[in-house]
Design a protein around this motif. Sequence first.
Motif, short mmCIF file in Angstrom:
data_model
loop_
_atom_site.label_atom_id
_atom_site.label_comp_id
_atom_site.label_asym_id
_atom_site.label_seq_id
_atom_site.Cartn_x
_atom_site.Cartn_y
_atom_site.Cartn_z
N GLY A 194 31.95 16.51 45.71
CA GLY A 194 31.13 15.68 45.85
C GLY A 194 30.33 15.93 47.44
O GLY A 194 31.26 15.68 48.53
N GLY A 195 29.16 15.84 47.58
CA GLY A 195 28.43 16.17 48.63
C GLY A 195 28.50 17.39 49.44
O GLY A 195 28.10 17.68 50.65
N ALA A 196 29.21 18.38 48.87
CA ALA A 196 29.49 19.70 49.37
C ALA A 196 28.35 20.69 49.02
O ALA A 196 27.48 20.42 48.20
N GLU A 197 28.12 21.63 49.73
CA GLU A 197 27.07 22.45 49.59
C GLU A 197 27.41 23.49 48.40
O GLU A 197 26.59 23.85 47.72
N LEU A 198 28.94 23.97 48.06
CA LEU A 198 29.22 24.78 47.38
C LEU A 198 30.63 24.43 46.80
O LEU A 198 31.37 23.95 47.54
N LEU A 199 30.94 24.78 45.53
CA LEU A 199 32.55 24.75 45.06
C LEU A 199 32.57 26.37 44.72
O LEU A 199 31.82 26.83 44.28
N VAL A 200 33.79 26.48 45.41
CA VAL A 200 34.18 28.22 45.03
C VAL A 200 35.55 28.34 44.54
O VAL A 200 36.43 27.59 44.99
N VAL A 201 35.62 28.95 43.21
CA VAL A 201 36.83 29.03 42.47
C VAL A 201 37.07 30.47 42.10
O VAL A 201 36.12 31.21 42.21
N GLY A 202 38.21 30.65 41.96
CA GLY A 202 38.69 32.16 41.59
C GLY A 202 38.33 32.06 39.97
O GLY A 202 38.41 30.89 39.29
N HIS B 127 35.86 24.46 33.43
CA HIS B 127 35.32 23.04 33.69
C HIS B 127 34.66 22.74 35.02
O HIS B 127 33.58 22.00 34.75
N CYS B 128 34.88 23.51 35.92
CA CYS B 128 34.06 23.13 37.36
C CYS B 128 32.58 23.74 37.09
O CYS B 128 31.79 22.95 37.64
N VAL B 129 32.46 24.83 36.45
CA VAL B 129 31.09 25.41 36.35
C VAL B 129 30.31 24.36 35.41
O VAL B 129 29.05 23.98 35.82
N GLN B 130 30.73 23.74 34.65
CA GLN B 130 30.11 22.86 33.60
C GLN B 130 30.02 21.60 34.05
O GLN B 130 28.97 20.74 33.78
N HIS B 131 30.76 21.25 35.32
CA HIS B 131 30.45 19.41 35.65
C HIS B 131 30.48 19.43 37.28
O HIS B 131 30.48 18.41 37.42
N ALA B 132 30.51 20.49 38.12
CA ALA B 132 30.40 20.37 39.39
C ALA B 132 29.06 19.43 39.84
O ALA B 132 28.12 19.73 39.16
N PRO B 133 29.25 18.74 40.79
CA PRO B 133 27.92 18.03 41.40
C PRO B 133 27.04 18.94 42.38
O PRO B 133 26.24 18.48 42.94
N CYS B 134 27.67 20.08 42.54
CA CYS B 134 26.97 21.21 43.42
C CYS B 134 27.07 22.79 42.93
O CYS B 134 27.67 22.82 41.65
N PRO B 135 26.35 23.66 43.16
CA PRO B 135 26.35 24.85 42.78
C PRO B 135 28.04 25.43 42.93
O PRO B 135 28.55 25.09 43.62
N VAL B 136 28.35 26.20 41.84
CA VAL B 136 29.58 26.76 41.88
C VAL B 136 29.46 28.26 41.94
O VAL B 136 28.62 29.02 41.34
N VAL B 137 30.43 28.91 42.69
CA VAL B 137 30.38 30.41 42.77
C VAL B 137 31.98 30.66 42.38
O VAL B 137 32.82 30.17 42.63
N VAL B 138 31.92 31.50 41.41
CA VAL B 138 33.28 31.95 40.66
C VAL B 138 33.33 33.65 41.20
O VAL B 138 32.89 34.45 41.04
N VAL B 139 34.70 33.61 41.82
CA VAL B 139 34.94 34.69 42.47
C VAL B 139 36.06 35.65 41.56
O VAL B 139 36.94 34.87 41.18
N ARG B 140 35.66 36.68 41.17
CA ARG B 140 36.64 37.57 40.29
C ARG B 140 37.42 38.42 41.03
O ARG B 140 36.68 39.19 42.01
N HIS B 141 38.53 38.62 40.97
CA HIS B 141 39.46 39.28 41.72
C HIS B 141 39.17 40.85 41.13
O HIS B 141 38.94 41.01 40.16
N ARG B 142 39.20 41.98 42.30
CA ARG B 142 38.90 43.05 41.87
C ARG B 142 39.71 43.89 40.74
O ARG B 142 38.94 44.72 39.96
N ASN B 143 40.88 43.36 40.50
CA ASN B 143 41.56 44.18 39.51
C ASN B 143 41.61 43.29 37.93
O ASN B 143 42.37 43.54 37.03
N ASP B 144 40.78 42.27 38.08
CA ASP B 144 40.82 41.42 36.78
C ASP B 144 39.95 42.06 35.66
O ASP B 144 39.12 42.87 36.02
#
Length: 149
Positions: free
Chosen positions: A106-114, A132-149
């Motif tokens: 809430g009030g953040a510029e971004l939410l970042v999750v793996g 769940h975060c992508v669908q419900h966050a109050p701010c833009p969400v960045v999802v970072v994928r690990h190189r070996n995933d």
Amino acid sequence: MSEKNGSHERRIVVGVDGSPSSVDALRWAVGQARLEDAVVEALNVWQPPVTNGWSVPITAYEDLPGIARTILDDSVAAVRGSGAPVEIRTRVLAGGAASCLLDAAGGAELLVVGSRGHGGFAGALLGSVSQHCVQHAPCPVVVVRHRND
């Protein structure tokens, strides 16, 4: 929302559970915070184990908040590096990972999750918390994928 020198403080919230993709997410968030002159708020969330809807008692030797703190501190230490300093605030919270991350965002510029944490199924492109975060966050969400995933 906090104030910094009379103006709005820019925050980037990142979930860190010690998994490779969460450490990569923290690394990405720190790099983005340098560009945006923002503070990184790194969170690790723990929850008492449950089985079939019943809470499992935590034995005296299981310091779940302490384990969560160690994982978070180790992840931050692995990511801190050279370059412009970025303030990284750390918090360990008790509760559900998705709900705690969404509240903190809430009030953040971004939410970042793996893309997947420790509980992820092999081959899954997106874990349940990140989904769940992508669908419900109050701010833009960045999802970072690990190189070996």
